[in-house]
Design an enzyme around this catalytic site. Structure first.
Site, PDB file in Angstrom:
ATOM      1  CG  ASP A 100      -2.281   0.428   0.999  1.00 54.24           C
ATOM      2  OD1 ASP A 100      -2.445   1.496   0.394  1.00 54.24           O
ATOM      3  OD2 ASP A 100      -3.222  -0.284   1.412  1.00 54.24           O
ATOM      4  CG  ASP A 202      -4.677   5.463   0.769  1.00 55.33           C
ATOM      5  OD1 ASP A 202      -5.582   4.645   0.964  1.00 55.33           O
ATOM      6  OD2 ASP A 202      -4.611   6.574   1.350  1.00 55.33           O
ATOM      7  CD  GLU A 265      -9.005   4.153  -1.749  1.00 51.14           C
ATOM      8  OE1 GLU A 265      -9.930   3.848  -1.001  1.00 51.14           O
ATOM      9  OE2 GLU A 265      -8.212   5.081  -1.484  1.00 51.14           O
ATOM     10  CG  HIS A 326      -9.139  -1.678   4.216  1.00 52.86           C
ATOM     11  ND1 HIS A 326      -8.870  -1.708   2.862  1.00 52.86           N
ATOM     12  CD2 HIS A 326      -8.688  -0.486   4.645  1.00 52.86           C
ATOM     13  CE1 HIS A 326      -8.285  -0.596   2.510  1.00 52.86           C
ATOM     14  NE2 HIS A 326      -8.159   0.174   3.571  1.00 52.86           N
ATOM     15  CG  ASP A 327     -11.561   1.669   3.152  1.00 51.52           C
ATOM     16  OD1 ASP A 327     -11.128   1.701   4.330  1.00 51.52           O
ATOM     17  OD2 ASP A 327     -10.872   1.973   2.166  1.00 51.52           O
TER      18      ASP A 327
HETATM   19  C1  NOJ Z   1      -8.335   4.767   1.712  1.00 48.50           C
HETATM   20  C2  NOJ Z   1      -8.028   3.636   2.632  1.00 48.50           C
HETATM   21  O1  NOJ Z   1      -8.453   2.442   2.040  1.00 48.50           O
HETATM   22  C3  NOJ Z   1      -8.715   3.944   3.936  1.00 48.50           C
HETATM   23  O2  NOJ Z   1      -8.716   2.853   4.805  1.00 48.50           O
HETATM   24  C4  NOJ Z   1      -8.059   5.151   4.533  1.00 48.50           C
HETATM   25  O3  NOJ Z   1      -8.767   5.540   5.692  1.00 48.50           O
HETATM   26  C5  NOJ Z   1      -8.052   6.331   3.559  1.00 48.50           C
HETATM   27  N1  NOJ Z   1      -7.723   5.956   2.219  1.00 48.50           N
HETATM   28  C6  NOJ Z   1      -7.059   7.361   3.981  1.00 48.50           C
HETATM   29  O4  NOJ Z   1      -5.762   6.924   3.757  1.00 48.50           O
END
Ligand code: NOJ
Length: 532
Positions: A100, A202, A265, A326-327
């Site tokens: 990441d 990210d 992402e 994970h989000d």
């Molecule tokens: C995306 C990540 O997947 C998430 O978990 C994170 O809180 C935010 N970006 C900030 O880095």
């Protein structure tokens, strides 16, 4: 074509959330040694690559996405020696390693930011985005942070606001500054030199903001209860044209290290998402396509999504699909346990690189977290609205033993385990010929054996009622995938259905002939039919 494709096109990526995968040190938090110990499981499962969410030094305000040193390992997860051992073992097993990469922001405790906020004339001042207050003393504009609240925080010491797309503890770097770019490209180089095969990047759409810091317009579709961030249309703080130039630099660096890859992402509408492939493929290899997570789960809408996506992909752009991360809430919770098996067949037979989120392969669900146990800052900032991410981050379920084999029985896992871990776990499901885990392994094996399912062409066949059917073909090998997205049995007739069942999500129809083009599916069943 199979011979001209890369590993990141043919194979499946598996996302590991390191806090929750495997705890070798016994402190209730997963670590790098834990991951290394379980690589043989991932080899057995048949994945091509792992993407490991952040394990860098961090005060953990956002569980590792707030970094104080991008080129080191947080002691909670181990050290660089553990990392090197992990990469070596992964490569020995033929598994690639993606890290990441978090270029948009650092922790507020990062030495760069500590310097930057120390004085207006500090040489690192311009490494972050600082701005004078508005005439009324308030923030410079109306931008909202992803987790709620203003995207600006006032610094008493120097009398200016700094910008943060996420938490107050995550100040955004100024990618317009050449020195920042060099430093952050250096981070990529550091890990590439250590042997990694690429990155998941990210928050890429947030990387560069409007130079004039203009106000965002209101979102006319905003409804009370939606995320605070969605109250405005993020036209001036996300998806800015300058981002593509920064990506080109990252890409040039990556290309110098051979067959590497970059997953971006990017929560964006499809037409905007595909712009990130870049001109003539000079951008991100895989702009992450999250639309299966947000599209209503019915045959018509999923089919329309696939058509829309396939329809706008630039020539040479390679598609990709994601069912969970994970989000977001886990797929088994969103669509239900039985339908999650159909979803797995969809993910693993569509054209494009699939990403599997750890635990989805055994059917893990979201776990309810009692208010006093909440860890996630998003839930803390927007309590009760359902945006909390802890439920999808609970420990991997390895065995029926106490703590599910994730950590020693006496340890206290950092998030609670699911109630169902005695039945839903790797050990039990490995032995069960009809388990969700066995289904994933069989699907992965079929993809490897049949290039048609990995790199073949995609042709829509039918989307009627609950039935979604499509064909995949490569060098004369043709497969038909038919999915029942409903709970009731269905029957349908089409010449395309003629063939032999190669796999059913129930794992009990292999070899069955589909005679006369009449296909019968049980509720929540999908089949892959090998054309004859
Ligand atoms: C995306 C990540 O997947 C998430 O978990 C994170 O809180 C935010 N970006 C900030 O880095």
């Amino acid at each position: 074509m199979a011979d001209r494709t890369s590993w990141w096109q043919r194979g499946v990526i598996y996302q590991i959330y390191p806090r929750s995968f495997m705890d070798a040190s016994g402190d209730g938090v997963g670590d790098l040694r834990g991951i290394a110990d379980r690589l043989d499981y991932l080899e057995w499962l048949g994945v091509e690559a792992v993407w490991i969410s952040p394990f860098y030094p961090s005060p953990m305000a956002d569980f590792g996405y707030d970094i104080t040193d991008h080129t080191a390992v947080h002691p909670l997860f181990g050290d660089l020696e553990d990392f090197d051992a992990l990469v070596e073992e992964a490569h020995r097993l033929g598994i690639r390693v993606l890290l990441d990469y978090v270029p948009c922001h650092t922790s507020a405790e990062h030495p760069w930011f500590v310097e930057s906020r120390s004085a207006r004339d500090n040489p690192k001042r311009d490494w972050y985005i600082w701005c004078d207050p508005a005439p009324d003393g308030g923030p410079p504009n109306n931008w909202v942070a992803m987790f709620g609240g203003a995207a600006w925080t006032f610094d008493e010491g120097t009398g200016q606001y700094y910008n943060h797309a996420h938490l107050v503890e995550q100040p955004d770097l100024n990618w317009r500054n050449r020195a920042v770019r060099e430093a952050m490209l250096g981070v990529m180089r550091f890990w590439l030199e250590r042997g990694v095969d690429g990155f998941r990047v990210d928050a890429l759409r947030h990387l560069i903001k409007d130079e004039k810091l203009r106000d965002n317009p209101p979102n006319p579709d905003y409804r009370p209860g939606d995320r605070p961030f969605d109250a405005l249309l993020p036209v001036y703080n996300t998806d800015r044209p300058e981002i593509h130039d920064a990506i080109r630099e990252m890409r040039r660096l990556l290309d110098a290290y051979g067959d590497t890859t970059m997953v971006g992402e990017l929560y964006l509408p499809i037409e905007r998402l595909v712009a990130y492939y870049g001109e003539n493929g000079s951008g991100v290899h895989l702009p992450a396509n999250f639309h299966l997570i947000s599209t209503p789960w019915n045959a018509r809408e999923i089919s329309a999504l696939i058509d829309a996506y396939e329809g706008v992909l630039p020539p040479c752009a390679w598609p990709n699909w994601v069912l969970g991360n994970h989000d977001r809430s886990r797929v088994a919770t969103r669509v239900g346990t039985a339908q999650a098996r159909v979803a797995a067949m969809l993910l693993l037979t569509l054209r494009g690189t699939p990403t599997i989120y750890y635990g989805d392969e055994i059917g893990m669900h979201d776990v309810r977290i009692p208010p006093e146990g909440v860890q996630d800052p998003f839930e803390k900032q927007t309590p009760g609205l359902g945006y909390g991410r802890d439920p999808a981050r609970t420990p991997m379920q390895w065995t029926p033993d106490r703590n599910a084999g994730f950590c020693p029985p006496a340890a206290d896992p950092w998030l609670p385990l699911a109630d169902d871990y005695r039945a839903v776990n790797v050990a039990a499901e490995r032995e069960d010929p009809t388990s969700t885990l066995t289904l994933h392994r069989r699907l992965l094996a079929l993809r490897r054996a049949e290039p048609a399912l990995a790199v073949g062409s995609y042709e829509p066949v039918m989307a009627a009622g609950d039935l979604l059917a499509y064909a995949r073909e490569h060098h004369g090998r043709r497969f038909l995938v038919a999915l029942n997205l409903g709970h009731e049995p269905l029957s349908s007739e089409a010449p395309a259905f003629e063939g032999r069942v190669a796999l059913s999500t129930r794992l009990d129809r292999e070899g069955e002939e589909v005679v006369g083009g009449v296909l019968r599916l049980r509720g929540d069943e999908g089949v892959v039919i090998e054309g004859v």
